[in-house]
Write an enzyme that holds these catalytic residues in place. Structure first.
Site, PDB file in Angstrom:
ATOM      1  N   LYS A   7       0.817  -1.226   0.000  1.00  0.00           N
ATOM      2  CA  LYS A   7       0.000   0.000   0.000  1.00  0.00           C
ATOM      3  C   LYS A   7       0.849   1.275   0.000  1.00  0.00           C
ATOM      4  CE  LYS A   7      -4.097  -1.993   2.165  1.00  0.00           C
ATOM      5  NZ  LYS A   7      -5.136  -1.847   3.198  1.00  0.00           N
ATOM      6  N   ALA A  46      -1.488   2.227  16.105  1.00  0.00           N
ATOM      7  CA  ALA A  46      -1.010   3.436  15.421  1.00  0.00           C
ATOM      8  C   ALA A  46      -0.184   3.053  14.189  1.00  0.00           C
ATOM      9  CB  ALA A  46      -0.207   4.299  16.381  1.00  0.00           C
TER      10      ALA A  46
HETATM   11  P1  ATR Z   1      -0.560  -2.485  10.265  1.00  0.00           P
HETATM   12  O1  ATR Z   1      -0.049  -1.908   8.999  1.00  0.00           O
HETATM   13  O2  ATR Z   1      -1.323  -3.776  10.125  1.00  0.00           O
HETATM   14  O3  ATR Z   1      -1.295  -1.503  11.097  1.00  0.00           O
HETATM   15  P2  ATR Z   1       1.882  -2.140  11.763  1.00  0.00           P
HETATM   16  O4  ATR Z   1       2.157  -0.867  11.068  1.00  0.00           O
HETATM   17  O5  ATR Z   1       2.973  -3.118  11.980  1.00  0.00           O
HETATM   18  O6  ATR Z   1       0.745  -2.962  11.042  1.00  0.00           O
HETATM   19  O7  ATR Z   1       1.201  -1.787  13.151  1.00  0.00           O
HETATM   20  C1  ATR Z   1       0.789  -2.761  14.024  1.00  0.00           C
HETATM   21  C2  ATR Z   1       0.056  -2.101  15.173  1.00  0.00           C
HETATM   22  O8  ATR Z   1      -0.444  -3.105  16.050  1.00  0.00           O
HETATM   23  C3  ATR Z   1       0.934  -1.208  16.025  1.00  0.00           C
HETATM   24  O9  ATR Z   1       0.143  -0.156  16.513  1.00  0.00           O
HETATM   25  C4  ATR Z   1       1.370  -2.142  17.148  1.00  0.00           C
HETATM   26  O10 ATR Z   1       1.739  -1.491  18.335  1.00  0.00           O
HETATM   27  P3  ATR Z   1       3.243  -0.899  18.515  1.00  0.00           P
HETATM   28  O11 ATR Z   1       3.311   0.351  17.697  1.00  0.00           O
HETATM   29  O12 ATR Z   1       3.387  -0.648  19.961  1.00  0.00           O
HETATM   30  O13 ATR Z   1       4.164  -1.984  18.014  1.00  0.00           O
HETATM   31  C5  ATR Z   1       0.095  -2.907  17.358  1.00  0.00           C
HETATM   32  N1  ATR Z   1       0.265  -4.220  18.000  1.00  0.00           N
HETATM   33  C6  ATR Z   1       0.808  -5.330  17.478  1.00  0.00           C
HETATM   34  N2  ATR Z   1       0.740  -6.355  18.336  1.00  0.00           N
HETATM   35  C7  ATR Z   1       0.133  -5.877  19.447  1.00  0.00           C
HETATM   36  C8  ATR Z   1      -0.241  -6.432  20.710  1.00  0.00           C
HETATM   37  N3  ATR Z   1      -0.011  -7.735  21.000  1.00  0.00           N
HETATM   38  N4  ATR Z   1      -0.870  -5.635  21.595  1.00  0.00           N
HETATM   39  C9  ATR Z   1      -1.123  -4.338  21.308  1.00  0.00           C
HETATM   40  N5  ATR Z   1      -0.783  -3.752  20.148  1.00  0.00           N
HETATM   41  C10 ATR Z   1      -0.179  -4.508  19.224  1.00  0.00           C
END
Ligand code: ATR
Length: 272
Positions: free
Chosen positions: A66, A129
């Site tokens: 994307k 985020a």
């Molecule tokens: P995407 O493009 O799918 O949004 P990403 O940019 O890797 O993927 O973002 C993943 C999001 O899920 C992030 O906000 C991440 O939190 P962090 O910024 O602290 O890493 C969040 N996330 C992933 N696993 C998580 C978990 N087990 N609990 C809470 N937040 C999680």
């Protein structure tokens, strides 16, 4: 030769987009083909150019391309600009490529049209985020909630994202650990926690009585966050299948100028 469209990503076999768009085409009588393209990382642009050279008129773009699609398109809609990501490429009649992002409007249309939610005046919590959250921010703010709070495991990312959008509405960012004592009408999960069958670590009592939960993910069985909503007495605990179909419908409209009937396709896919 009919106009050609496709979804491009990696992996791509699991994508429901071909089934959805073929159902839209059949329903509206639009003559088109819709396929799937597996592109290798680093070869996204080449795959797009090949497709366009072979009567391709538009593409849906999914993980992990994307942001590549956003860089490739020389012009963007405002919502794609805020997202920094493009899920829909449109070949314009003058040969230019336009990038749009229909994820957010898909979410808002599913909530408001399919489920009768009133987002205007609501206090909304958006968890995560990353790209999923960024992708829906502008249409959510356009719906004029009273307050949109982004909460993330890494607080700084939520604050930065909220700061970027400060002129678009009443938005703030914080850490998951700063939610104690707050109440929300709607909690939307845009984190990747569900990939591991987990839910973000949020307090038990932050959903207002009569409030709803929405997981942007979906699966054959209820997702972990749908189960969280059910066990925390959400009035509705929704998954993201409706969002998937609504974002597809908006893409279809951008390409063909025709609004498909999404309800029939939601029923079709739920029945599978
Ligand atoms: P995407 O493009 O799918 O949004 P990403 O940019 O890797 O993927 O973002 C993943 C999001 O899920 C992030 O906000 C991440 O939190 P962090 O910024 O602290 O890493 C969040 N996330 C992933 N696993 C998580 C978990 N087990 N609990 C809470 N937040 C999680």
């Amino acid at each position: 030769m009919p106009d050609r469209y496709a979804v491009i990503g990696n992996p791509i076999e699991h994508s429901k987009s071909p089934q959805i768009h073929r159902a839209f085409a059949e329903q509206t009588g639009e003559q088109l083909e819709y396929g799937r393209i597996l592109a290798e990382p680093g070869h996204f642009e080449q795959a797009v150019q090949e497709f366009l050279a072979n009567n391709g008129k538009g593409l849906n773009v999914t993980v992990p391309f994307k942001e590549d699609a956003w860089r490739l398109a020389p012009e963007h809609s405002a919502r794609a600009q805020t997202a920094g990501a493009v899920n829909t490429l449109i070949l314009l009649p003058d040969g230019h490529l336009r990038g749009d992002n229909t994820d957010g409007v898909g979410l808002v249309n599913d909530l408001s049209r399919n489920h009768g939610s009133t987002l205007s005046g609501a206090e909304i919590l958006l968890l995560g985020a990353g790209g999923a959250t960024r992708g829906v921010l502008r249409p959510l703010l356009d719906a004029k909630p009273k307050q949109l709070t982004i909460a993330n495991r890494t607080a700084a990312k939520a604050s930065a994202l909220a700061a970027e959008c400060a002129t678009l509405g009443n938005i703030s960012g914080c850490g998951l650990d700063q939610l104690a004592g707050r109440k929300f009408d709607l909690i939307i999960n845009g984190t990747a926690a569900g990939l591991e069958g987990a839910v973000p670590d949020i307090p038990d009592n932050i959903l207002r009585s009569g409030g709803w939960t929405y997981d942007m993910m979906y699966g054959d069985a209820p997702t972990a966050f749908v189960r969280w909503g059910q066990s925390h007495r959400a009035d509705k605990a929704l998954d993201g299948l409706g969002m998937l179909i609504e974002q597809a419908a908006e893409s279809f409209y951008l390409w063909r100028g025709v609004h498909p009937d999404t309800a029939a396709v939601i029923t079709l896919l739920r029945a599978k």
